[in-house]
Write a protein that holds these residues in place. Structure first.
Motif, mmCIF file in Angstrom:
data_model
loop_
_atom_site.group_PDB
_atom_site.id
_atom_site.type_symbol
_atom_site.label_atom_id
_atom_site.label_comp_id
_atom_site.label_asym_id
_atom_site.label_seq_id
_atom_site.Cartn_x
_atom_site.Cartn_y
_atom_site.Cartn_z
ATOM 1 N N LEU A 219 0.840 -1.189 0.000
ATOM 2 C CA LEU A 219 0.000 0.000 0.000
ATOM 3 C C LEU A 219 0.879 1.245 0.000
ATOM 4 N N ASN A 220 0.576 2.164 -0.904
ATOM 5 C CA ASN A 220 1.326 3.410 -1.016
ATOM 6 C C ASN A 220 0.403 4.616 -0.841
ATOM 7 N N TRP A 221 0.980 5.735 -0.443
ATOM 8 C CA TRP A 221 0.234 6.994 -0.304
ATOM 9 C C TRP A 221 0.888 8.084 -1.140
ATOM 10 N N TYR A 222 0.043 8.881 -1.805
ATOM 11 C CA TYR A 222 0.513 9.970 -2.648
ATOM 12 C C TYR A 222 -0.171 11.271 -2.240
ATOM 13 N N GLN A 223 0.546 12.360 -2.474
ATOM 14 C CA GLN A 223 0.011 13.712 -2.275
ATOM 15 C C GLN A 223 -0.069 14.387 -3.630
ATOM 16 N N ILE B 292 4.524 7.780 1.086
ATOM 17 C CA ILE B 292 4.720 6.578 1.892
ATOM 18 C C ILE B 292 4.630 5.364 0.976
ATOM 19 N N TYR B 293 5.556 4.411 1.113
ATOM 20 C CA TYR B 293 5.453 3.177 0.350
ATOM 21 C C TYR B 293 5.513 1.988 1.292
ATOM 22 N N ASP B 294 4.961 0.877 0.806
ATOM 23 C CA ASP B 294 4.887 -0.339 1.616
ATOM 24 C C ASP B 294 4.268 -0.069 2.983
ATOM 25 N N ALA B 295 3.251 0.742 2.989
ATOM 26 C CA ALA B 295 2.400 1.055 4.145
ATOM 27 C C ALA B 295 3.006 2.014 5.159
ATOM 28 N N PHE B 296 4.334 1.937 5.392
ATOM 29 C CA PHE B 296 4.865 2.777 6.468
ATOM 30 C C PHE B 296 6.250 3.351 6.222
ATOM 31 N N TYR B 297 6.848 3.084 5.074
ATOM 32 C CA TYR B 297 8.178 3.637 4.797
ATOM 33 C C TYR B 297 8.057 5.039 4.201
ATOM 34 N N THR C 110 12.049 -3.025 -10.587
ATOM 35 C CA THR C 110 12.077 -3.465 -11.982
ATOM 36 C C THR C 110 10.683 -3.834 -12.488
ATOM 37 N N VAL C 111 9.770 -4.107 -11.581
ATOM 38 C CA VAL C 111 8.454 -4.595 -11.998
ATOM 39 C C VAL C 111 7.320 -3.716 -11.473
ATOM 40 N N ASN C 112 6.921 -3.899 -10.216
ATOM 41 C CA ASN C 112 5.694 -3.278 -9.734
ATOM 42 C C ASN C 112 5.754 -3.022 -8.239
ATOM 43 N N SER C 113 5.757 -1.738 -7.870
ATOM 44 C CA SER C 113 5.631 -1.390 -6.447
ATOM 45 C C SER C 113 5.026 -0.006 -6.338
ATOM 46 N N ALA C 114 5.823 0.998 -5.995
ATOM 47 C CA ALA C 114 5.330 2.367 -5.864
ATOM 48 C C ALA C 114 5.832 3.209 -7.031
ATOM 49 N N PHE C 115 5.084 4.289 -7.311
ATOM 50 C CA PHE C 115 5.454 5.202 -8.397
ATOM 51 C C PHE C 115 6.257 6.347 -7.782
ATOM 52 N N ASP C 116 7.577 6.340 -7.961
ATOM 53 C CA ASP C 116 8.385 7.291 -7.214
ATOM 54 C C ASP C 116 8.726 8.569 -7.973
#
Lengths: 107, 120
Positions: free
Chosen positions: A33-37, A48-53, B102-108
């Motif tokens: 789970l990620n959070w965006y502003q 925030i990525y992976d819920a809490f990082y 490389t695949v799928n996680s967060a959009f940074d």
């Protein structure tokens, strides 16, 4: 498909307040789970990525928690520059999905 | 510094096609998954498509499956979105975004977006 439900859809708070936004997934997504502003007129920004990082460069007043189906984004001590919409997003399953967003305003 | 610059947006009639491009710089493009995300006027974010770092796998939102194709040219540091059979409801700002992996996680990292308007 996984549905992401955010609440509230909007809120108004004073500078210095603690603000909490919740996000519920329609099934267990572990901590994917990620959070965006998104500031009006701008592209979204990862908070925030992976819920809490905490993403690099994001102020420490932002924090995330939760796992499974229930997640929370907290802004400790709301600042004027935090006026924005906030979105949660799951990446446990394709199709990826965002919550409907929470618009944060200053009272 | 990481930069993503979208291009190719514009006004197009329903049923027609359009190809968006996203030119990347400031990082090793071939090492990251890439996404397209769109936002209809006044609405929230909608994920559109994902392509793995090497182009070996692509995934789509149900709303665009069979009409849109995501691709990449790692030699040109460029991501594409071929949009066919466009509908009025495809009107949106289209953002390209880099994945943290490389695949799928967060959009940074995100581009500034390109506006696509589908209208007769």
């Amino acid at each position: 498909d996984i549905q992401m439900t955010q609440s509230p859809s909007s809120l108004s708070a004073s500078v210095g307040d603690r603000v909490t936004i919740t996000c519920q997934a329609s099934q267990d997504i572990s901590n994917y789970l990620n959070w965006y502003q998104q500031i009006p007129g701008k592209a979204p920004k990862l908070l925030i990525y992976d819920a809490f990082y905490l993403e690099t460069g994001v102020p420490s007043r932002f924090s995330g928690s939760g796992s499974g189906t229930d997640f929370t984004l907290t802004i400790n001590s709301l600042q004027p520059e935090d006026i924005a919409s906030y979105y949660c997003q799951q990446y446990d399953h394709v199709p990826l999905s965002f919550g409907g967003g929470t618009k944060v305003e200053i009272k | 510094q990481v930069q993503l610059v979208e291009s190719g947006g514009g006004v197009v009639q329903p049923g027609r096609s359009l190809r968006l491009s996203c030119t990347a710089s400031g990082f090793t493009f071939s090492s990251y998954g890439m996404h397209w995300v769109r936002q209809a006027p006044g609405k929230g974010l909608e994920w559109v498509a994902l392509i793995w770092y090497d182009g070996s796998n692509q995934y789509y939102a149900d709303s665009v499956k069979g009409r849109f194709t995501i691709s990449r040219d790692n030699s040109k540091n460029t991501l594409y979105l071929q949009m066919n059979s466009l509908r009025v409801e495809d009107t949106a700002i289209y953002y390209c975004a880099r994945d943290k992996t490389t695949v799928n996680s967060a959009f940074d990292y995100w581009g500034q977006g390109t506006l696509v308007t589908v209208s007769s």
